[in-house]
Design a protein around this motif. Structure first.
Motif, PDB file in Angstrom:
ATOM      1  N   ALA A  29       0.829  -1.232   0.135  1.00 39.99           N
ATOM      2  CA  ALA A  29      -0.035   0.001  -0.155  1.00 39.99           C
ATOM      3  C   ALA A  29       0.779   1.178   0.097  1.00 39.99           C
ATOM      4  CB  ALA A  29      -0.810  -0.214   1.205  1.00 39.99           C
ATOM      5  N   GLN A  30       1.882   1.211   0.596  1.00 43.99           N
ATOM      6  CA  GLN A  30       2.788   2.412   0.664  1.00 43.99           C
ATOM      7  C   GLN A  30       3.463   2.796  -0.612  1.00 43.99           C
ATOM      8  OE1 GLN A  30       5.066   1.076   4.087  1.00 43.99           O
ATOM      9  NE2 GLN A  30       4.203   2.342   5.574  1.00 43.99           N
ATOM     10  N   ASN A  31       3.797   1.563  -1.204  1.00 39.88           N
ATOM     11  CA  ASN A  31       4.561   1.748  -2.623  1.00 39.88           C
ATOM     12  C   ASN A  31       3.604   2.273  -3.391  1.00 39.88           C
ATOM     13  OD1 ASN A  31       7.221   0.111  -3.371  1.00 39.88           O
ATOM     14  ND2 ASN A  31       6.418  -1.027  -1.803  1.00 39.88           N
ATOM     15  N   ILE A  32       2.333   1.691  -3.527  1.00 37.35           N
ATOM     16  CA  ILE A  32       1.145   2.480  -4.317  1.00 37.35           C
ATOM     17  C   ILE A  32       1.050   4.055  -3.808  1.00 37.35           C
ATOM     18  CG2 ILE A  32      -1.374   2.472  -4.704  1.00 37.35           C
ATOM     19  CD1 ILE A  32      -0.953  -0.794  -4.308  1.00 37.35           C
ATOM     20  N   ARG A  33       0.810   4.313  -2.592  1.00 39.25           N
ATOM     21  CA  ARG A  33       0.631   5.714  -2.316  1.00 39.25           C
ATOM     22  C   ARG A  33       2.155   6.486  -2.702  1.00 39.25           C
ATOM     23  NH1 ARG A  33      -1.121   3.208   2.752  1.00 39.25           N
ATOM     24  NH2 ARG A  33      -3.298   3.074   2.432  1.00 39.25           N
ATOM     25  N   LEU A  34       3.217   5.936  -2.810  1.00 34.98           N
ATOM     26  CA  LEU A  34       4.252   6.643  -3.093  1.00 34.98           C
ATOM     27  C   LEU A  34       4.400   6.934  -4.619  1.00 34.98           C
ATOM     28  CD1 LEU A  34       7.444   7.809  -2.824  1.00 34.98           C
ATOM     29  CD2 LEU A  34       8.238   5.383  -3.116  1.00 34.98           C
ATOM     30  N   GLN A  35       3.906   5.963  -5.472  1.00 35.56           N
ATOM     31  CA  GLN A  35       3.714   6.152  -6.777  1.00 35.56           C
ATOM     32  C   GLN A  35       2.740   7.214  -7.105  1.00 35.56           C
ATOM     33  OE1 GLN A  35       5.391   5.231  -9.342  1.00 35.56           O
ATOM     34  NE2 GLN A  35       3.927   6.037 -11.168  1.00 35.56           N
ATOM     35  N   ARG A  36       1.639   7.202  -6.399  1.00 35.86           N
ATOM     36  CA  ARG A  36       0.676   8.448  -6.645  1.00 35.86           C
ATOM     37  C   ARG A  36       1.336   9.610  -6.106  1.00 35.86           C
ATOM     38  NH1 ARG A  36      -4.154   8.016  -9.113  1.00 35.86           N
ATOM     39  NH2 ARG A  36      -4.873   9.562  -7.328  1.00 35.86           N
ATOM     40  N   SER A  37       1.927   9.640  -5.127  1.00 35.67           N
ATOM     41  CA  SER A  37       2.497  10.983  -4.625  1.00 35.67           C
ATOM     42  C   SER A  37       3.510  11.715  -5.610  1.00 35.67           C
ATOM     43  CB  SER A  37       3.219  10.613  -3.270  1.00 35.67           C
ATOM     44  OG  SER A  37       3.738  11.810  -2.919  1.00 35.67           O
ATOM     45  N   LEU A  38       4.361  10.764  -6.099  1.00 36.28           N
ATOM     46  CA  LEU A  38       5.661  11.316  -7.134  1.00 36.28           C
ATOM     47  C   LEU A  38       4.926  11.625  -8.423  1.00 36.28           C
ATOM     48  CD1 LEU A  38       8.095   8.106  -6.731  1.00 36.28           C
ATOM     49  CD2 LEU A  38       8.260  10.598  -6.076  1.00 36.28           C
ATOM     50  N   ALA A  39       3.269  11.132  -8.550  1.00 34.43           N
ATOM     51  CA  ALA A  39       2.805  11.617  -9.752  1.00 34.43           C
ATOM     52  C   ALA A  39       2.046  12.591  -9.687  1.00 34.43           C
ATOM     53  CB  ALA A  39       1.996  10.603 -10.494  1.00 34.43           C
ATOM     54  N   GLY A  40       2.004  13.293  -8.228  1.00 30.93           N
ATOM     55  CA  GLY A  40       1.350  14.720  -8.096  1.00 30.93           C
ATOM     56  C   GLY A  40       0.099  14.278  -7.801  1.00 30.93           C
ATOM     57  N   GLN A  41      -0.400  13.136  -7.459  1.00 29.57           N
ATOM     58  CA  GLN A  41      -1.899  12.974  -7.233  1.00 29.57           C
ATOM     59  C   GLN A  41      -2.252  12.631  -5.673  1.00 29.57           C
ATOM     60  OE1 GLN A  41      -2.021   9.531 -10.076  1.00 29.57           O
ATOM     61  NE2 GLN A  41      -2.256  10.659 -11.922  1.00 29.57           N
ATOM     62  N   ALA A  51       2.332   0.177 -11.133  1.00 36.54           N
ATOM     63  CA  ALA A  51       2.345   0.977 -12.150  1.00 36.54           C
ATOM     64  C   ALA A  51       0.962   1.321 -12.393  1.00 36.54           C
ATOM     65  CB  ALA A  51       2.684  -0.331 -13.277  1.00 36.54           C
ATOM     66  N   LEU A  52      -0.108   0.908 -12.177  1.00 39.05           N
ATOM     67  CA  LEU A  52      -1.320   1.401 -12.572  1.00 39.05           C
ATOM     68  C   LEU A  52      -1.900   2.480 -11.637  1.00 39.05           C
ATOM     69  CD1 LEU A  52      -3.294  -1.843 -13.286  1.00 39.05           C
ATOM     70  CD2 LEU A  52      -2.604  -0.161 -15.022  1.00 39.05           C
ATOM     71  N   ALA A  53      -1.257   2.796 -10.549  1.00 37.88           N
ATOM     72  CA  ALA A  53      -1.445   3.594  -9.464  1.00 37.88           C
ATOM     73  C   ALA A  53      -1.926   4.804  -9.795  1.00 37.88           C
ATOM     74  CB  ALA A  53      -0.621   3.431  -8.099  1.00 37.88           C
ATOM     75  N   SER A  54      -1.042   5.534 -10.593  1.00 37.97           N
ATOM     76  CA  SER A  54      -1.114   6.654 -11.297  1.00 37.97           C
ATOM     77  C   SER A  54      -1.910   7.008 -12.212  1.00 37.97           C
ATOM     78  CB  SER A  54       0.369   7.580 -11.406  1.00 37.97           C
ATOM     79  OG  SER A  54       1.158   6.694 -12.501  1.00 37.97           O
ATOM     80  N   GLU A  55      -2.550   6.011 -12.810  1.00 35.73           N
ATOM     81  CA  GLU A  55      -3.410   5.966 -14.005  1.00 35.73           C
ATOM     82  C   GLU A  55      -2.876   6.336 -15.384  1.00 35.73           C
ATOM     83  OE1 GLU A  55      -6.913   7.648 -12.536  1.00 35.73           O
ATOM     84  OE2 GLU A  55      -7.411   6.096 -11.172  1.00 35.73           O
ATOM     85  N   PRO A  56      -1.686   6.107 -15.752  1.00 33.78           N
ATOM     86  CA  PRO A  56      -0.791   6.303 -16.777  1.00 33.78           C
ATOM     87  C   PRO A  56      -1.659   6.009 -18.089  1.00 33.78           C
ATOM     88  CG  PRO A  56      -0.030   4.352 -16.232  1.00 33.78           C
ATOM     89  CD  PRO A  56      -1.200   4.476 -15.258  1.00 33.78           C
ATOM     90  N   PHE A  57      -1.289   7.351 -18.999  1.00 35.70           N
ATOM     91  CA  PHE A  57      -2.006   7.035 -20.254  1.00 35.70           C
ATOM     92  C   PHE A  57      -0.965   5.942 -21.152  1.00 35.70           C
ATOM     93  CE2 PHE A  57      -2.967  11.420 -19.177  1.00 35.70           C
ATOM     94  CZ  PHE A  57      -4.147  11.325 -19.191  1.00 35.70           C
ATOM     95  N   ILE A  58       0.106   5.821 -20.790  1.00 33.75           N
ATOM     96  CA  ILE A  58       0.973   4.741 -21.516  1.00 33.75           C
ATOM     97  C   ILE A  58       1.509   3.877 -20.458  1.00 33.75           C
ATOM     98  CG2 ILE A  58       2.833   4.260 -23.098  1.00 33.75           C
ATOM     99  CD1 ILE A  58       2.421   7.066 -24.313  1.00 33.75           C
ATOM    100  N   LEU A  59       1.143   2.604 -20.510  1.00 32.39           N
ATOM    101  CA  LEU A  59       1.936   1.687 -19.752  1.00 32.39           C
ATOM    102  C   LEU A  59       2.881   0.696 -20.293  1.00 32.39           C
ATOM    103  CD1 LEU A  59       2.189   0.528 -16.942  1.00 32.39           C
ATOM    104  CD2 LEU A  59       0.077  -0.817 -17.265  1.00 32.39           C
TER     105      LEU A  59
END
Length: 131
Positions: free
Chosen positions: A15-27, A66-74
């Motif tokens: 969960a922290q890994n997912i939150r970190l990804q969201r945070s790094l993406a500014g979300q 990888a999906l946490a920030s809902e990227p346009f390209i994965l």
């Protein structure tokens, strides 16, 4: 980007890994974190460290990151390499849902099942791209 391995920060829970990804993406915090984890069968593993996961669980947790920030390209390298046939179907479903939401998913795979699920498939044989 989803690499075949090494997608998780070792000292953080899933969960922290997912939150970190969201945070790094500014979300902001992802309200649907439980659904994301449950969609690929690791709903109960949000509080687990990467060292506590099997290879397949780690691969699925990496996909969630990888999906946490809902990227346009994965871009995914072997997203189903560490999972059983049933879980492979779940991963394919998640990737197709991401495409249905308007994203582009590019996958490198040796899995015939995953390749058949693609909208378009290109192969590299003997160093040449084959359509």
């Amino acid at each position: 980007m989803l690499m075949q391995m090494g997608n998780l920060v070792d000292h953080l829970t899933v969960a922290q890994n997912i939150r970190l990804q969201r945070s790094l993406a500014g979300q902001r915090e992802r309200a649907r974190l439980p659904e994301l984890l449950a969609s690929i069968g690791i709903g109960a593993l949000g509080d687990s460290l990467p060292s506590q996961l099997s290879g397949g669980e780690s691969a699925r947790a990496g996909l969630c990151v990888a999906l946490a920030s809902e990227p346009f390209i994965l871009i995914c390298d072997e997203p189903t390499a560490e999972v059983d046939a049933e879980t492979e179907k779940d991963v394919i479903t998640v990737l197709r849902q991401h495409c249905s939401a308007g994203a582009c998913v590019i996958v490198a795979t040796h899995s015939d099942v995953l390749a058949r699920a693609a909208n378009r498939c290109l192969s590299i044989r003997d160093g040449r791209l084959v359509a």
